[in-house]
Design an enzyme around this catalytic site. Structure first.
Site: not given
Ligand code: NAP
Length: 483
Positions: A155, A462, A254, A288
């Site tokens: 994102n 961060e 995060e 997020c």
């Molecule tokens: P996600 O599905 O958790 O994926 C995040 C990262 O983890 C991606 O690089 C993904 O790779 C990787 N990943 C997924 N499954 C994995 C596994 N089993 N082992 C290792 N790596 C794995 O989250 P998203 O859908 O990309 O992002 C949205 C989420 O991020 C939301 O919940 C949002 O709130 C959160 N977020 C939090 C912040 C904060 O600062 N707190 C900031 C931005 C976003 P692939 O995509 O290549 O599968």
């Protein structure tokens, strides 16, 4: 893609200053038109190992530089990111979908962290403690923790990497980062600029691949890795925390959010509407810190909904490359399906659709900017991170009630409240159980401030002086027999 600097368009992992390819590849798709942008070379497990080893080897050289030398290289990286911001924004819009203006904003926002920490590198101070025994001296050193690995989401394909790399490199750490397979191009462009800035080989590595689990296992379990930093969903974060436990790594998480946005009866209504638009619809609702539950006092509910609906009707949805577009596509069809399900369930449980409510029937993953009223805590939409352009509105009567409802979530990332009362501002700042509280402000992130959550939204911060602590270890040195 037409770029001023074609060197920014890279299609393989960046390891130890080299672009390494393999026999396998995966596709990057533009979410606005569902067309393939390019094939990217899939990183192999051996190459991920190589990246970790390169970062480990690079530690001594990076730490041997004076802080001024390290700071200057980081400063140069910042300048190059700013100089290339138009190209970086084009790349980001193509793979992520956000409108060009927003993409450019993200590039500059991320760059600011590099700039800020290039200065903070000079302020990593230790302590000398008061003498408690004759002949003894006690010191506290701050040491770089070592090799840092990171996994980041789609994102914010640039800023989530720069927020981590800035503090890590300033602290004297070397890094391996894996971006989401959906958005690898922005990360690779940043790697190219790190090289042009003179950041030595092995200090900043980017591995790209679609086998996130396999790559993640190496990044979270490799014995040479001292620290793991993750931005992504809470579910994946929990899994990765387990993996990190096997070698007791220091971790920063995060994770997801479920932000309350509260408009009290004494709020400036224009400011509330502006804040709600920014906080809810930025990045098509895929942040997020997006307002996930909009609580409005009963006495201003009708006025607020009318004004919000006027603004929502003006939003232009479309391909982020088109002039004037403010809402791009959602990242993939799965994301549309999730939003559709949440909206359907809310309507079936009694919510009313004031605007939108449907997928846009065109090519690409577009969903109508939507307003729902009559949302209740029993609905899934109240309890789930929506990650789409849907404003879920809840009517409330008292401050006590709204604080209780706002805190009724396992998440604790960000919260927002609008009021003119100074006393209430204090009460909210103290009683909202979130890592961040925006008072009369809908967009609050800033490189000098600590960004991060509590509860299941994660741990660590961060930004600011708090952010660098995550990349340092505290070492006690006791000198004995001092004459
Ligand atoms: P996600 O599905 O958790 O994926 C995040 C990262 O983890 C991606 O690089 C993904 O790779 C990787 N990943 C997924 N499954 C994995 C596994 N089993 N082992 C290792 N790596 C794995 O989250 P998203 O859908 O990309 O992002 C949205 C989420 O991020 C939301 O919940 C949002 O709130 C959160 N977020 C939090 C912040 C904060 O600062 N707190 C900031 C931005 C976003 P692939 O995509 O290549 O599968």
């Amino acid at each position: 893609m037409q770029l001023n600097n074609p060197k920014l368009f890279n299609k393989s992992s960046f390891i130890n200053g080299q672009w390494l390819t393999s026999d396998e590849s995966f596709t990057v798709v533009n979410p606005a038109d569902e067309q393939n942008i390019c094939q990217i070379s899939e990183v192999t497990s051996e190459q991920v190992e190589q990246a970790v080893n390169s970062a480990y080897t690079a530690l001594s050289g990076w730490q041997a530089l004076t802080v001024d030398e390290r700071s200057e290289k980081m400063r140069r990286w910042y300048e190059l990111i700013v100089e290339n911001k138009d190209d970086l924004a084009k790349i980001m819009t193509a793979e992520q979908g956000k409108p060009l203006k927003e993409a450019s904003g993200e590039v500059l926002y991320g760059a600011k962290y590099i700039q800020w920490y290039s200065e903070e590198a000079k302020r990593i101070n230790g302590d000398v403690l008061p003498i408690n025994q004759k002949g003894r001296r006690a010191l506290v050193l701050k040491r770089p923790i070592g090799v840092v690995t990171a996994i980041t989401p789609w994102n914010f394909p640039g800023a989530m990497i720069l927020r981590k790399a800035s503090a890590a490199l300033a602290a004297g750490c070397c890094m391996v980062v894996k971006p989401s397979e959906l958005t690898p191009l922005s990360a690779l462009a940043l790697a190219q600029l790190s090289q042009e800035a003179g950041i030595p080989e092995g200090v900043f590595n980017v591995v790209v691949g679609s086998q996130s689990q396999a790559i993640g296992e190496i990044l979270t379990m490799h014995p040479k890795v001292a620290k793991f930093s993750f931005t992504g969903s809470t579910a994946v974060g929990k899994k990765l925390l387990h993996q990190c436990a096997s070698t007791v790594k220091k971790t920063s998480m995060e994770l997801g959010g479920n932000a309350p946005f509260i408009a009290f009866e004494d709020a400036d209504l224009e400011a509330v509407v502006k804040g709600a638009m920014g906080s809810k619809f930025r990045n098509a609702g895929q942040t997020c810190v997006c307002a996930n539950r909009i609580f409005v006092h009963a006495s201003i509910h009708e006025q607020f909904v009318t004004k919000l609906a006027e603004k929502v009707a003006e939003l232009k949805v479309g391909d982020g490359y088109l002039e004037g577009v403010e809402i791009g596509p959602l990242i993939e069809p799965k994301a549309i399906a999730k939003v559709e399900k949440l909206v359907k369930q809310a309507i079936e449980s009694g919510a009313r659709v004031v605007a939108g409510g449907e997928k846009i029937a065109s090519k690409g993953n577009f969903y109508q900017p939507t307003i729902l009223t009559g949302v209740t805590p029993e609905m899934d939409i109240f309890n789930t991170e929506i990650f789409g352009p849907v404003a879920a509105i809840i009517k409330f009567e008292s401050e006590e009630e709204v604080i209780r409802l706002a805190n009724q979530t396992e998440y604790g990332l960000c919260s927002y409240a609008y009021t003119q009362s100074l006393n209430r501002m204090w009460r909210l700042s103290e009683n909202l159980q979130f890592g961040m509280v925006g008072i009369n402000e809908g967009v609050l992130s800033n490189p000098a401030a600590p960004f991060g959550g509590i509860k299941e939204s994660g741990m660590g911060r961060e930004g600011g002086r708090w952010g660098i602590e995550d990349y340092l270890e505290t070492r006690y040195v006791c000198l004995g027999n001092v004459e």
